[in-house]
Write an enzyme that holds these catalytic residues in place. Structure first.
Site, PDB file in Angstrom:
ATOM      1  CG  ASP A  93     -12.065  67.406  34.425  1.00 51.26           C
ATOM      2  OD1 ASP A  93     -13.053  68.145  34.250  1.00 51.26           O
ATOM      3  OD2 ASP A  93     -11.801  66.868  35.511  1.00 51.26           O
ATOM      4  CG  ASP A 261     -12.463  60.282  35.311  1.00 51.66           C
ATOM      5  OD1 ASP A 261     -13.611  60.681  35.590  1.00 51.66           O
ATOM      6  OD2 ASP A 261     -11.446  60.695  35.885  1.00 51.66           O
ATOM      7  CB  CYS A 299      -6.739  38.787  33.188  1.00 48.96           C
ATOM      8  SG  CYS A 299      -6.359  40.371  32.411  1.00 48.96           S
ATOM      9  CG  HIS A 330      -3.988  42.937  35.685  1.00 49.71           C
ATOM     10  ND1 HIS A 330      -4.675  41.900  35.076  1.00 49.71           N
ATOM     11  CD2 HIS A 330      -4.550  43.103  36.906  1.00 49.71           C
ATOM     12  CE1 HIS A 330      -5.601  41.456  35.906  1.00 49.71           C
ATOM     13  NE2 HIS A 330      -5.547  42.157  37.026  1.00 49.71           N
TER      14      HIS A 330
END
Lengths: 368, 368
Positions: A93, A261, A299, A330
């Site tokens: 950025d 993002d 997951c 996670h």
């Protein structure tokens, strides 16, 4: 860090699309979620963690790295990829957002921004040219043009003024970038669309921005997006800056956005909140005390494959550092998988139905 | 946590020895360093990190796990191995040391200790029987007998009184352990030798302790060891509690000690201090700013294989969580490799010479 911007979730015709972005350090399948490594490190996670989580692109921040340790130090240590030990694509950025959100003192004029470092209070100046040079020295695959960010609630005159300046700065960023690159494909520069919450201003700004260059990507910064016309994205990969809550990702993909993002997965992870298909879970809650189940049985991350909710709760209640990492890991994997799932459903022309089902379960778990 | 106890480094005849400890969850080659997971987590490290670092045995703390989340919760979540996701051998400290070092209020009598939890201030009692039961419920491979710890500078009368109580408690711990185990080999119980800094008291205590059972191991707790006679260790695996600075490990192995635990590698790592063959390095120092070299070129850990000193310094200066983990990981690997190296030199009958060379380099780097 990149801010959280609201994203209006509204019914839409749906222009979700899947694609591929080819960058010097590899290809990125889109839609994609990009973890944020503000200071050159995704909080609590190692490059190996990010690779295991399936990250294909990571964001770092030119402002933070300029202030500390300085782009010259990063260059001496082999450039940003080597510095962070991240061999896949990187995006930096430009620092526009940080100058306007972090610095104490700041003075904006057409030349650039004078501001005070949030680290040591020293006076510094960023211009479109110097922000471009810093990012060139850092060496990310994608650099962002230096922009003038205004608050979400800015009135039309203020937003117009900032947009005009952002467009003028874009031309200067692009010129400096072309001088530095000299035709090499080592780094690509993307513009940032500003315009506050004024839709007509955004649309006009987008047209002018497109006329300024043959961009390989475009970022939507600093705003509630409103309703951009899907047709305007047809030729572009659009990147919606700072958006990363699961429901925002789904809504944005629905409108044709490809890239996101956000610090939400790591910040929320460090606060003990985990994303799951049934909505967010606060792992500190007493109900998890003796729960032998994983955070999210669907997951495949190390956290879910290895630890019980009861143990994760214990780590948070006992203030163990491992907990911060395990929930961050996670959550990053969750958003990367969410983007993977969206890519697959888009390719099978099943996105609309999938999104309805996903929202029903995520926003109203147990209601079925 | 286990405290740091001083260990006097003196010239010694050298009784270094290598061996193997066979436990329910696997064999442990000795001398060995055991990372400390006080609350059921080695600070900042995951079980996968520990496995990669070559840890063969991990310590957890019965006092901490009893206070939070409680041994019943750990048992419901499958026992300590499953709770922590650590499938190799585990040892639990009995809580004696913690009761005497952490609790605000405490009252000791021959029955046991009444104390205040350091977490919630609640009144609790630990006895030799209950400390044994807690550890049985947790299910580590090695349980420690409940002991009465006195300060290092305690006078002879105080130290004798605590030793007498510790011996009486040992007999009760052993009796309760035998009732619970009913002949199974699921867990072994080790005594802790006390006696302050009074060598004659230690020696007398050791003889009486040996007469109380057919122990598979023995721990030396709460003291400066002085000069134990090498012959007294001939029949024992000795475990020197809370010792883990590199120079202490070498000196203790020289005297016949096999097993160590210490928070030093993780605590120092979190403070930015890394162990290296040339002595400790403070990674925050400005000299590392542009240093592209690894922390320790001879080390095979993820930190040294992946990152420059310049990047590690940046992580610490920027207060990034990843730095805490990377230095902890390196320090744990460093001590495990140090123990591996000592095992190898002992087997080649080269320990004395090796220890001299090691000390010369570690304590006086650059002096050659």
């Amino acid at each position: 860090m990149t801010a959280m911007f609201g994203f209006q979730i509204e019914a839409s015709a749906g222009a979700a699309r899947a694609g591929r972005l080819t960058l010097p350090h590899g290809a990125v399948e889109t839609p994609v979620f990009m973890p944020v490594g503000t200071q050159g490190s995704v909080r609590a996670l190692s490059p190996a963690d990010l690779q295991a989580a399936g990250a294909s692109l990571v964001l770092a921040n030119a402002y933070h790295l300029h202030v500390r340790p300085g782009e010259a130090v990063v260059a001496k240590l082999g450039g940003l990829h080597r510095f962070m030990a991240w061999e896949r694509p990187l995006l930096t950025d430009s620092g526009g957002f940080q100058v306007f959100s972090l610095a104490g003192f700041r003075r904006v004029d057409d030349a650039g921004v004078e501001f005070q470092s949030h680290v040591d209070g020293s006076r510094r100046t960023l211009t479109p040219e110097s922000a471009t040079e810093i990012q060139w020295t850092l060496g990310a695959d994608v650099a962002m043009a230096f922009d003038h960010v205004v608050a979400g609630g800015a009135d039309l005159a203020t937003a117009r003024d900032a947009l005009e300046r952002t467009l003028a700065w874009l031309a200067r960023s692009a010129r400096r970038h072309a001088e530095l690159a000299q035709g090499s494909a080592r780094q690509t520069l993307w513009p940032i669309l500003q315009g506050g919450s004024h839709v007509a201003l955004r649309v006009a700004g987008l047209r002018r921005l497109l006329a300024l260059g043959d961009w390989t990507g475009l970022a939507i910064g600093g705003l509630s997006v409103g309703e951009p016309k899907p047709v305007m994205y047809a030729l572009l990969d659009a990147y919606l800056m700072g958006v990363g809550f699961p429901e925002d990702l789904v809504a944005a993909v629905e409108r044709g956005v490809d890239l996101f993002d956000c610090v939400a997965p790591t910040r929320n992870g460090r606060n003990g909140t985990a994303f799951t298909p049934d909505g967010p879970v606060n792992i500190r809650n007493a109900e998890h005390r003796e729960d032998p189940r994983p955070l999210d049985p669907s997951c495949d991350c190390e956290t879910c494959a290895t630890f019980s909710r009861g143990y994760l709760r214990h780590l948070f209640v006992s203030e163990e550092l491992l907990g911060l990492r395990l929930l961050s890991l996670h959550n990053v994997r969750y958003l990367i998988r969410l983007a993977e799932e969206m890519r697959a459903t888009i390719r099978h022309n099943a996105f609309g139905r999938w999104a309805d089902d996903w929202r029903r379960r995520y926003l109203h778990p147990g209601a079925a």
